[in-house]
Design an enzyme around this catalytic site. Structure first.
Site, PDB file in Angstrom:
ATOM      1  N   GLY A  16      -1.588   7.319  -0.544  1.00 32.32           N
ATOM      2  CA  GLY A  16      -0.900   7.434   0.751  1.00 32.32           C
ATOM      3  C   GLY A  16       0.350   8.275   0.611  1.00 32.32           C
ATOM      4  N   GLY A  20       5.277   9.330   5.365  1.00 30.08           N
ATOM      5  CA  GLY A  20       6.078   8.115   5.251  1.00 30.08           C
ATOM      6  C   GLY A  20       6.669   7.861   3.871  1.00 30.08           C
ATOM      7  N   GLY A  22       5.232   6.962   1.068  1.00 34.10           N
ATOM      8  CA  GLY A  22       4.494   7.558  -0.051  1.00 34.10           C
ATOM      9  C   GLY A  22       4.899   9.001  -0.300  1.00 34.10           C
ATOM     10  N   SER A 145       5.440  -6.021   1.189  1.00 29.63           N
ATOM     11  CA  SER A 145       6.363  -6.072   2.327  1.00 29.63           C
ATOM     12  C   SER A 145       7.012  -7.453   2.367  1.00 29.63           C
ATOM     13  CB  SER A 145       5.576  -5.852   3.611  1.00 29.63           C
ATOM     14  OG  SER A 145       6.357  -6.233   4.726  1.00 29.63           O
ATOM     15  N   TYR A 170      -2.042  -8.605   8.343  1.00 35.17           N
ATOM     16  CA  TYR A 170      -1.097  -7.802   7.568  1.00 35.17           C
ATOM     17  C   TYR A 170      -0.315  -8.685   6.592  1.00 35.17           C
ATOM     18  CZ  TYR A 170       2.660  -4.575   6.370  1.00 35.17           C
ATOM     19  OH  TYR A 170       3.540  -3.778   5.666  1.00 35.17           O
TER      20      TYR A 170
HETATM   21  N1  LIG Z   1       7.249   1.329   7.251  1.00 36.64           N
HETATM   22  C1  LIG Z   1       7.725   0.106   7.010  1.00 36.64           C
HETATM   23  O1  LIG Z   1       8.684  -0.358   7.659  1.00 36.64           O
HETATM   24  C2  LIG Z   1       7.139  -0.752   5.939  1.00 36.64           C
HETATM   25  C3  LIG Z   1       7.709  -2.013   5.689  1.00 36.64           C
HETATM   26  C4  LIG Z   1       7.186  -2.814   4.679  1.00 36.64           C
HETATM   27  C5  LIG Z   1       6.123  -2.346   3.918  1.00 36.64           C
HETATM   28  N2  LIG Z   1       5.572  -1.124   4.175  1.00 36.64           N
HETATM   29  C6  LIG Z   1       4.442  -0.698   3.339  1.00 36.64           C
HETATM   30  O2  LIG Z   1       4.690   0.604   2.846  1.00 36.64           O
HETATM   31  C7  LIG Z   1       3.475   1.295   2.612  1.00 36.64           C
HETATM   32  C8  LIG Z   1       3.526   2.673   3.231  1.00 36.64           C
HETATM   33  O3  LIG Z   1       3.745   2.531   4.620  1.00 36.64           O
HETATM   34  P1  LIG Z   1       4.310   3.704   5.550  1.00 36.64           P
HETATM   35  O4  LIG Z   1       5.218   3.063   6.517  1.00 36.64           O
HETATM   36  O5  LIG Z   1       4.797   4.847   4.744  1.00 36.64           O
HETATM   37  O6  LIG Z   1       2.963   4.106   6.330  1.00 36.64           O
HETATM   38  P2  LIG Z   1       2.503   5.484   7.023  1.00 36.64           P
HETATM   39  O7  LIG Z   1       3.663   6.349   7.393  1.00 36.64           O
HETATM   40  O8  LIG Z   1       1.553   5.056   8.115  1.00 36.64           O
HETATM   41  O9  LIG Z   1       1.679   6.212   5.856  1.00 36.64           O
HETATM   42  C9  LIG Z   1       0.474   5.696   5.440  1.00 36.64           C
HETATM   43  C10 LIG Z   1      -0.134   6.561   4.349  1.00 36.64           C
HETATM   44  O10 LIG Z   1      -1.383   5.957   3.984  1.00 36.64           O
HETATM   45  C11 LIG Z   1      -2.446   6.895   4.177  1.00 36.64           C
HETATM   46  N3  LIG Z   1      -3.618   6.187   4.686  1.00 36.64           N
HETATM   47  C12 LIG Z   1      -3.732   5.454   5.804  1.00 36.64           C
HETATM   48  N4  LIG Z   1      -4.968   4.957   5.925  1.00 36.64           N
HETATM   49  C13 LIG Z   1      -5.664   5.377   4.835  1.00 36.64           C
HETATM   50  C14 LIG Z   1      -6.983   5.203   4.372  1.00 36.64           C
HETATM   51  N5  LIG Z   1      -7.895   4.512   5.067  1.00 36.64           N
HETATM   52  N6  LIG Z   1      -7.335   5.772   3.201  1.00 36.64           N
HETATM   53  C15 LIG Z   1      -6.461   6.502   2.500  1.00 36.64           C
HETATM   54  N7  LIG Z   1      -5.186   6.712   2.885  1.00 36.64           N
HETATM   55  C16 LIG Z   1      -4.799   6.159   4.045  1.00 36.64           C
HETATM   56  C17 LIG Z   1      -1.903   7.930   5.166  1.00 36.64           C
HETATM   57  O11 LIG Z   1      -2.511   9.175   4.876  1.00 36.64           O
HETATM   58  P3  LIG Z   1      -3.456  10.009   5.890  1.00 36.64           P
HETATM   59  O12 LIG Z   1      -3.063   9.619   7.302  1.00 36.64           O
HETATM   60  O13 LIG Z   1      -3.147  11.421   5.554  1.00 36.64           O
HETATM   61  O14 LIG Z   1      -4.826   9.590   5.518  1.00 36.64           O
HETATM   62  C18 LIG Z   1      -0.425   7.978   4.787  1.00 36.64           C
HETATM   63  O15 LIG Z   1      -0.230   8.835   3.673  1.00 36.64           O
HETATM   64  C19 LIG Z   1       2.379   0.378   3.189  1.00 36.64           C
HETATM   65  O16 LIG Z   1       1.774  -0.333   2.139  1.00 36.64           O
HETATM   66  C20 LIG Z   1       3.138  -0.577   4.093  1.00 36.64           C
HETATM   67  O17 LIG Z   1       2.486  -1.826   4.208  1.00 36.64           O
HETATM   68  C21 LIG Z   1       6.051  -0.324   5.166  1.00 36.64           C
END
Ligand SMILES: NC(=O)c1ccc[n+]([C@@H]2O[C@H](COP(=O)([O-])OP(=O)(O)OC[C@H]3O[C@@H](n4cnc5c(N)ncnc54)[C@H](OP(=O)(O)O)[C@@H]3O)[C@@H](O)[C@H]2O)c1
Length: 314
Positions: A16, A20, A22, A145, A170
């Site tokens: 990922g 975001g 990643g 998270s 989740y």
């Molecule tokens: N944002 C927050 O506030 C927050 C808080 C706590 C924990 N987290 C955790 O942090 C991590 C990253 O979250 P984020 O906020 O950065 O999310 P994000 O902006 O939605 O990014 C998600 C990433 O995962 C990839 N992805 C999504 N579905 C996929 C699939 N089926 N197969 C392969 N790749 C996939 C997307 O790539 P493509 O779209 O290019 O496929 C993108 O690179 C997650 O585990 C989330 O639970 C986030």
């Protein structure tokens, strides 16, 4: 003190990594000199993100890989590609995850949130484990998270067939990330490979955008100004992946780059062992139940077993 960036000579895979947290993690680790592989579902999007990461980090060694990690076939194909491409793997960052308000079923017939947020990391880690061990000291960093604290693993309805709510699914998947890490750390004791897990904070990303909960659609524009920027949200992942301060440290949960207690349920080692065994069955990895350490995986094709028919949810 040496001026050589910390991660020169190291290879890192960030799942990922196209957006975001990643993508910000990949930029941070590339800036520290690592070769970084990023994954996303779509190769064009992954290539575009890799180009951004190269430019932002001034490091050309950034590779784009594509795989839909909700599919076990795709996870296996990605693992093959990583093993072919990288003779060593120093750090695996299991970052992929998301929120879906409505229940979906994957190509393998499994509930999508559990499959992507937990099983993908479980399977990919296992398939890459020999390479990580051979590269030791190596690290496995999994992004969970703070929502895990509200999570509960319902072993009687793991596929949420009886009851699905996006937040509930989740929370459970993020608790699974923590329990997986603790069990993995126990199984990897003495191997030179560490496993840590983290909360990145509340970060301004596209998180949840594919299938947003109604309340969040209303709240999110109000909350966004108070959320962390992705660069700050990536800080703990980068710290755990690279800092000499956490060398050898394993089986711990972090937030804001500091160790933190995780939920009471997350420390239930019997439940973690049970989750491990159920997960192994769901991804077609058979481990002898009494084996304290993980079965050595020498031939990845030998693991190309489909989930048991009885494990399919549809
Ligand atoms: N944002 C927050 O506030 C927050 C808080 C706590 C924990 N987290 C955790 O942090 C991590 C990253 O979250 P984020 O906020 O950065 O999310 P994000 O902006 O939605 O990014 C998600 C990433 O995962 C990839 N992805 C999504 N579905 C996929 C699939 N089926 N197969 C392969 N790749 C996939 C997307 O790539 P493509 O779209 O290019 O496929 C993108 O690179 C997650 O585990 C989330 O639970 C986030």
């Amino acid at each position: 003190m040496s001026n050589t960036p910390l991660m020169v000579g190291k290879t890192v895979l960030v799942t990922g990594g196209t957006a975001g947290i990643g993508k910000a993690t990949a930029i941070g680790l590339a800036r520290l000199g690592a070769r970084v592989g990023i994954t996303g579902r779509d190769i064009a999007r992954a290539e575009a993100a890799a180009a951004d990461i190269r430019a932002a980090s001034n490091n050309a060694a950034v590779d784009a890989l594509a795989a839909d990690l909700s599919s076990q076939t795709e996870v296996r194909r990605l693992a093959h590609e990583v093993l072919d491409r990288y003779p060593r793997l120093d750090v695996l960052v299991n970052n992929v995850g998301g929120f879906w308000a409505h229940r979906r079923v994957t190509a393998d017939g499994l509930e999508h949130t559990f499959a992507l947020n937990h099983l993908a990391a479980f399977l990919l880690t296992n398939l890459l484990l020999d390479r990580l061990k051979a590269s030791a000291p190596a690290r496995i960093v999994t992004v969970s998270s703070g929502a895990h604290t509200a999570g509960h693993i319902d072993f009687d309805d793991l596929q949420a067939e009886q009851k699905y709510a996006g937040q509930r699914a989740y929370n459970a998947s993020k608790l699974a990330n923590v329990m997986f890490t603790y069990e993995l750390a126990r199984r990897l004791e003495g191997s030179g490979v560490t496993a840590t897990v983290l909360h990145p904070g509340v970060v301004n990303t596209a998180f949840g955008a594919e299938d947003q909960a109604a309340f969040f659609t209303i709240l999110s524009p109000l909350l966004r100004p108070f959320m962390k920027a992705p660069t700050r949200g990536a800080a703990t992942s980068i710290y755990l992946a690279s800092s000499p301060q956490v060398e050898g440290l394993t089986g711990q949960y972090f937030a804001s780059s500091k160790p933190k207690k995780s939920s009471k349920l997350s420390y239930d080692s019997a439940a973690a062992r049970r989750l491990w065994q159920v997960s192994a069955e769901l991804v077609g990895l058979a481990y002898p139940p009494e084996t304290p350490h993980m079965m050595e995986v020498h031939d990845i094709d030998a693991l190309n077993v489909q989930p048991r028919a009885g494990a399919r949810a549809v």
